[in-house]
Design a protein around this motif. Structure first.
Motif, PDB file in Angstrom:
ATOM      1  N   ASP A   1       0.744  -0.973  -0.014  1.00 22.19           N
ATOM      2  CA  ASP A   1      -0.024  -0.148   0.063  1.00 22.19           C
ATOM      3  C   ASP A   1       0.592   1.251   0.126  1.00 22.19           C
ATOM      4  O   ASP A   1       0.449   2.395  -0.432  1.00 22.19           O
ATOM      5  CB  ASP A   1      -0.747  -0.118   1.293  1.00 22.19           C
ATOM      6  CG  ASP A   1      -2.043  -1.050   1.057  1.00 22.19           C
ATOM      7  OD1 ASP A   1      -2.294  -1.589   0.007  1.00 22.19           O
ATOM      8  OD2 ASP A   1      -2.561  -1.342   2.066  1.00 22.19           O
ATOM      9  N   GLN A   2       2.128   1.181   0.545  1.00 23.98           N
ATOM     10  CA  GLN A   2       2.869   2.328   0.609  1.00 23.98           C
ATOM     11  C   GLN A   2       3.533   2.773  -0.468  1.00 23.98           C
ATOM     12  O   GLN A   2       4.121   3.704  -0.952  1.00 23.98           O
ATOM     13  CB  GLN A   2       3.936   1.998   1.772  1.00 23.98           C
ATOM     14  CG  GLN A   2       3.439   2.028   3.177  1.00 23.98           C
ATOM     15  CD  GLN A   2       4.607   2.298   4.165  1.00 23.98           C
ATOM     16  OE1 GLN A   2       5.411   3.097   3.950  1.00 23.98           O
ATOM     17  NE2 GLN A   2       4.421   1.382   5.099  1.00 23.98           N
TER      18      GLN A   2
ATOM     19  N   GLN B   1       1.771   2.103  -3.511  1.00 24.56           N
ATOM     20  CA  GLN B   1       0.666   2.371  -4.499  1.00 24.56           C
ATOM     21  C   GLN B   1       0.610   0.927  -5.369  1.00 24.56           C
ATOM     22  O   GLN B   1      -0.206   0.882  -6.189  1.00 24.56           O
ATOM     23  CB  GLN B   1       1.108   3.256  -5.493  1.00 24.56           C
ATOM     24  CG  GLN B   1       1.302   4.703  -4.826  1.00 24.56           C
ATOM     25  CD  GLN B   1       0.179   4.959  -3.910  1.00 24.56           C
ATOM     26  OE1 GLN B   1      -1.037   5.041  -4.072  1.00 24.56           O
ATOM     27  NE2 GLN B   1       0.414   5.374  -2.875  1.00 24.56           N
ATOM     28  N   ASN B   2       0.907  -0.322  -4.584  1.00 21.52           N
ATOM     29  CA  ASN B   2       0.422  -1.705  -5.223  1.00 21.52           C
ATOM     30  C   ASN B   2       0.892  -1.795  -6.549  1.00 21.52           C
ATOM     31  O   ASN B   2       0.293  -2.257  -7.340  1.00 21.52           O
ATOM     32  CB  ASN B   2      -1.084  -1.919  -5.275  1.00 21.52           C
ATOM     33  CG  ASN B   2      -1.439  -2.187  -3.805  1.00 21.52           C
ATOM     34  OD1 ASN B   2      -1.091  -3.100  -2.959  1.00 21.52           O
ATOM     35  ND2 ASN B   2      -2.116  -1.145  -3.302  1.00 21.52           N
ATOM     36  N   ILE B   3       2.042  -1.112  -7.041  1.00 23.27           N
ATOM     37  CA  ILE B   3       2.589  -1.261  -8.453  1.00 23.27           C
ATOM     38  C   ILE B   3       2.982  -2.530  -8.655  1.00 23.27           C
ATOM     39  O   ILE B   3       3.041  -3.429  -7.744  1.00 23.27           O
ATOM     40  CB  ILE B   3       3.758  -0.300  -8.790  1.00 23.27           C
ATOM     41  CG1 ILE B   3       5.028  -0.818  -7.715  1.00 23.27           C
ATOM     42  CG2 ILE B   3       3.244   1.140  -8.326  1.00 23.27           C
ATOM     43  CD1 ILE B   3       6.194   0.220  -8.084  1.00 23.27           C
TER      44      ILE B   3
ATOM     45  N   LYS C   1       4.530   9.422  -3.574  1.00 26.44           N
ATOM     46  CA  LYS C   1       3.647   8.258  -3.696  1.00 26.44           C
ATOM     47  C   LYS C   1       4.444   6.848  -3.696  1.00 26.44           C
ATOM     48  O   LYS C   1       3.971   5.787  -3.056  1.00 26.44           O
ATOM     49  CB  LYS C   1       2.873   8.401  -4.868  1.00 26.44           C
ATOM     50  CG  LYS C   1       1.854   9.494  -5.047  1.00 26.44           C
ATOM     51  CD  LYS C   1       0.616   9.344  -3.796  1.00 26.44           C
ATOM     52  CE  LYS C   1      -0.268  10.593  -4.002  1.00 26.44           C
ATOM     53  NZ  LYS C   1      -1.140  10.749  -2.576  1.00 26.44           N
ATOM     54  N   ILE C   2       5.604   6.701  -4.554  1.00 25.76           N
ATOM     55  CA  ILE C   2       6.086   5.608  -4.490  1.00 25.76           C
ATOM     56  C   ILE C   2       7.831   5.894  -4.379  1.00 25.76           C
ATOM     57  O   ILE C   2       8.324   6.462  -5.265  1.00 25.76           O
ATOM     58  CB  ILE C   2       5.997   4.953  -5.800  1.00 25.76           C
ATOM     59  CG1 ILE C   2       4.768   4.855  -6.380  1.00 25.76           C
ATOM     60  CG2 ILE C   2       6.825   3.601  -6.070  1.00 25.76           C
ATOM     61  CD1 ILE C   2       4.330   4.398  -7.893  1.00 25.76           C
TER      62      ILE C   2
END
Length: 860
Positions: free
Chosen positions: A119-120, A122-124, A801-802
């Motif tokens: 989740d940290q 952004q589930n890339i 975000k990532i």
């Protein structure tokens, strides 16, 4: 989020490899080709997003199953985040599913759901991470393989998720659509299929009746094939049920085994921990017994019965006496050397001393008297010679006086005056008288001078002869002195000679005393050698060096005896200590055996074997019980009828045989219909027309669908890329232009996004001379630099975000020194806020980026 540690286990070429990253955001991994740099990059990506094993291999990374064939493979990554420390561990072994491996996520040492980490970010997925965060030779080859226009599109659409894949897909779709249909062509697949369908329909319409007959037979064939399929399904079900019944029959044998094993299983009173302790104590007993035996065998007391302390005292006394003798002899020799040097100096500095040193004192006193007499006679003779010389000088003066005045001078003067007077008087007679008088005076005076000169010469000769006799007497006296003593009395200063002679005689007396003392010391040395010889029982020469050598040898032998004695004492003490320890260990063993109610370790061992046999029986019983499953309860309840099972099995076998017979009949009917239909179609050529029509219609339908799908999909992807790039691309420009300027060494200062995107020229760059250039006119190398700058800018843009590390794997291996310097400057700037891991085989780049790069060490 910062990567802190990398642990690889059986991954690719690595068996065990751990990298602990130092503090800071710029970490450099240095090693030659094939050292494992790309393997490490692949490991970081695959631990996060799954292993790529064979059928899951990606375009970026290969299959990294361990070369050693050791499993499980995998490892872990440790990340530092604001909310704690995350450790991601992924492993996989052969036969496990899924092949991406099993992932475990721990936060601060406690296992947590995977979503807490992903989740940290952004589930890339792995594709997004590879596209956005990884720079390697695959990416470089991908960029350099594009055309100018393709590079421009890649630059413009950077920022859209998986933009490179979407561009490639869109390009493939457009190519595929254009290769399927063109409105004015008759060669494209869709055009050709349409022409063929129209021709086939014309032929099929002409043979309609024949086709109807063929269709009727074909319908009947389909019905028969449907019946055959149902029968085949029934046969499959019957065979499955029959296998179940056969398996049930097998369970009967398993139940018999279960009962037999159950009877054999029994409880054994056995303590595994106590047994292991007893084995350990017994091993200690055996070890101690062996050690004691070896120690006793090695005990060697001294062969000589010696009082070592007393012998040591005697040796010390001998050494002291030898040292004292050596000191005294050295002092005597030094004094003798000094006296010899002094004597030599006296002989060298005092003339003729060497000729008198052999004289006795009385002889030297006689020399002194002779020398004094000689010097007195010489003084008297000198005085007489001086008087004779004076008298001779007076005679010479007298002779000289007789010559004065010079008659010629006076005569000439007299003649001149006479001529002057005669001239004045003007009388020749006067002149003649004056001349005659002058001549008479001249001859008278000349006679007197000759007489005086003769007398002076006679007297002078007599004095010279007397002086000559006196000198001869002195010379004879000197020769007599020289013959007696070897030198002339006039050649020596007697005071100096007397002083040096006395010093020489005194020194000679001292030399004799010292020589006597040395002989006395030699006698003492001989006595000491005799004492040492009696002590060592070895001949000892009367020489200090030999005596010292003998004493040193005795010292070494005595030291050897002392070491042997110490070793013997220590070994004896060790034996006593080991015997005490043996008694203690044996007592503990006996107490343990008594506690376990066995008489010996052998009995305990037999009980252990029985325990292991029972454990094996219990394992077999459990395996059989698990194999029986629910059937066990039926067997134990007595509700299982073996005869009923056999009857049901026989009935199923009969039903299966009947179904197979009916299937055979259906297959025969189908074969007959095939033959009738094929024969009918071949004779009328109807089947070929209809079949071609159906085939061509299907192909036309497929090609049309492919064309429309490719066309629409390409348009949809293009629109999606436009939306994504229009949203993100402008935001990246500000950061990208700084990076682009650093990468080009300040040759380009700005990147300009046009107000309206042109398919041919989507953006421009500004050179240092303020000239604006469309990107399509840049060199390929500069376009690559622009692409790298935009991609790095994108990574920075999404950092909030990532936040994952950027991996650079020898992307700049072909850059020259200047471009490498630009890269180093950019990475230094970027690493102020972003973690970057650089993997390189270039030592110059590694040195520029880090003082202490992480180095790959070849595993043994």
């Amino acid at each position: 989020m910062r990567l802190k540690q990398i642990k690889m286990h059986n991954f690719g070429q690595f068996s065990q490899q751990t990298f602990t990253l130092p503090e800071g955001n710029l970490d450099v991994f240095f090693g030659p080709n094939e050292a494992g740099k790309s393997t490490t990059v692949a490991f970081i990506k695959q631990v996060m997003f799954g292993f790529n094993l064979k059928n899951t291999a990606s375009s970026f990374f290969e299959d990294y199953e361990p070369l050693s064939k050791s499993y499980p493979m995998g490892g872990s990554l440790v990340f530092e985040a604001d909310d704690g420390e995350y450790e991601l561990t992924r492993t996989w072994s052969k036969g496990e599913k899924p092949k991406t491996g099993k992932l475990t996520v721990c936060k601060d040492g406690q296992e947590v759901p995977e979503s807490l980490f992903f989740d940290q970010i952004q589930n890339i997925d792995g594709g997004f991470y590879a596209d956005s965060f990884i720079f390697n030779e695959d990416l470089l080859r991908q960029v350099t393989g594009l055309s100018e226009g393709e590079i421009l599109e890649n630059i413009y659409y950077l920022g859209a998720a998986q933009s490179s894949q979407l561009l490639a897909i869109r390009q493939d779709l457009e190519k595929e659509a254009s290769s399927l249909f063109k409105p004015t062509s008759h060669k494209m697949p869709v055009n050709v299929a349409l022409d063929k369908v129209q021709a086939d329909r014309a032929q099929a319409a002409a043979a309609g009746e024949e086709f109807d007959a063929y269709k009727q037979l074909n319908d009947e064939l389909l019905q028969e094939e449907g019946k055959a399929a149902k029968i085949a399904k029934q046969i499959s079900e019957l065979e499955g049920e029959l296998k179940k019944r056969e398996k049930m029959a097998e369970q009967v044998q398993n139940y018999q085994s279960y009962l037999e094993l159950k009877q054999q299983v029994k409880a054994v009173d056995f303590d595994e921990e106590g047994y292991q302790q007893a084995v350990k104590l017994n091993a200690q007993v055996q070890t101690l017994q062996a050690a004691i035996g070896k120690e006793k065998a090695s005990l060697k007391p001294l062969a000589q019965d010696l009082d070592l302390p007393e012998e040591r005292k005697r040796l010390s006394a001998f050494k002291k006496a030898a040292a004292e003798l050596e000191r005294k002899l050295a002092a005597v020799n030094d004094q003798l050397d000094a006296l010899a040097s002094k004597q030599a100096s006296l002989l060298k500095l005092t003339a003729n001393l060497n000729k008198v040193v052999s004289l006795t004192p009385d002889e030297f006193n006689r020399l002194h008297v002779d020398w004094t007499n000689s010097r007195q006679k010489e003084a008297a003779a000198d005085e007489q010679l001086k008087q004779l010389a004076s008298q001779t000088d007076k005679a010479a003066e007298a002779a000289g006086a007789a010559k004065k005045p010079n008659l010629l001078v006076y005569g000439a003067l007299y003649l001149l005056i006479s001529l002057l007077i005669a001239f004045i008087a003007k009388s020749p007679v006067l002149l003649a008288v004056l001349v005659a008088v002058g001549l008479g005076l001249y001859f008278w005076q000349a006679g007197r001078q000759k007489q005086a000169q003769a007398s002076g010469r006679a007297e002078q000769a007599a004095k010279a002869e007397q002086a000559q006799r006196l000198r001869q007497e002195l010379l004879d006296e000197e020769e007599a002195f020289a013959r007696r003593y070897g030198f002339r009395a006039s050649d020596v200063n007697l005071d100096d000679l007397v002083s040096s002679y006395r010093d020489f005689v005194i020194n000679a007396t001292q030399v004799k005393e010292l020589q006597d003392k040395r002989e006395s010391l030699a006698d003492s040395l001989e006595a000491l050698a005799k004492q040492i010889q009696d002590w060592t029982k070895t001949p000892v020469p009367q020489d200090l060096a030999a005596i010292s050598g003998q004493l040193e040898a005795a010292d070494e032998q005595l030291a050897l005896y002392e070491r042997q004695q110490r070793d013997f004492d220590q070994a004896s003490a060790q034996v006593a200590n080991d015997q005490k320890l043996l008694r203690e260990v044996d007592l503990r063993l006996q107490k343990l055996l008594t506690k376990e109610k066995v008489k010996s370790l052998d009995e305990f061992t037999e009980r252990a074997k029985e325990q292991r046999r029972q454990a094996s029986l219990q394992a077999q019983l459990t395996a059989v019980k698990n194999a029986l499953g629910e059937q066990l309860a039926r067997f134990e309840a007595g509700g299982f009828d073996a005869s009923q099972l056999a009857a049901a099995t026989a009935e199923l076998s009969q039903q299966l045989a009947e179904a197979k017979r009916r299937l055979q009949l259906e297959q025969q009917a189908i074969s007959d219909l095939h033959a009738r239909r094929d024969q009918y179609a071949d004779s009328a050529k109807v089947f070929a027309f209809k079949q071609n029509l159906a085939k061509d219609e299907a192909q036309f339908k497929k090609d049309s669908q492919d064309y429309l799908a490719s066309l629409l999909a390409g348009q949809v992807i293009g629109r999606a890329l436009d939306l994504a790039s229009n949203d993100r691309f402008p935001k990246m420009l500000k950061t990208a232009k700084d990076y682009f300027s650093l990468l080009t060494g300040g040759r380009y200062l700005d990147i300009i996004l046009p107000e309206k995107k042109s398919k041919r020229t989507p953006l421009k760059v500004v050179r240092a001379d303020k000239k604006k250039l469309p990107v399509e006119y840049l060199s390929r190398g500069t376009q690559e630099q622009l692409y790298f700058a935009l991609k790095l800018a994108f990574v920075v843009q999404i950092e909030d975000k990532i936040d994952l590390p950027v991996l650079i794997d020898d992307s700049f291996v072909n850059f020259d020194g200047q471009r490498t310097g630009y890269i180093a400057g950019l990475l230094a700037k970027l690493s102020q806020d972003k973690q970057i891991l650089v993997f390189t085989a270039r030592e110059d780049l590694a040195r520029q980026l880090s003082d202490a790069p992480l180095r790959y060490v070849k595993e043994d």
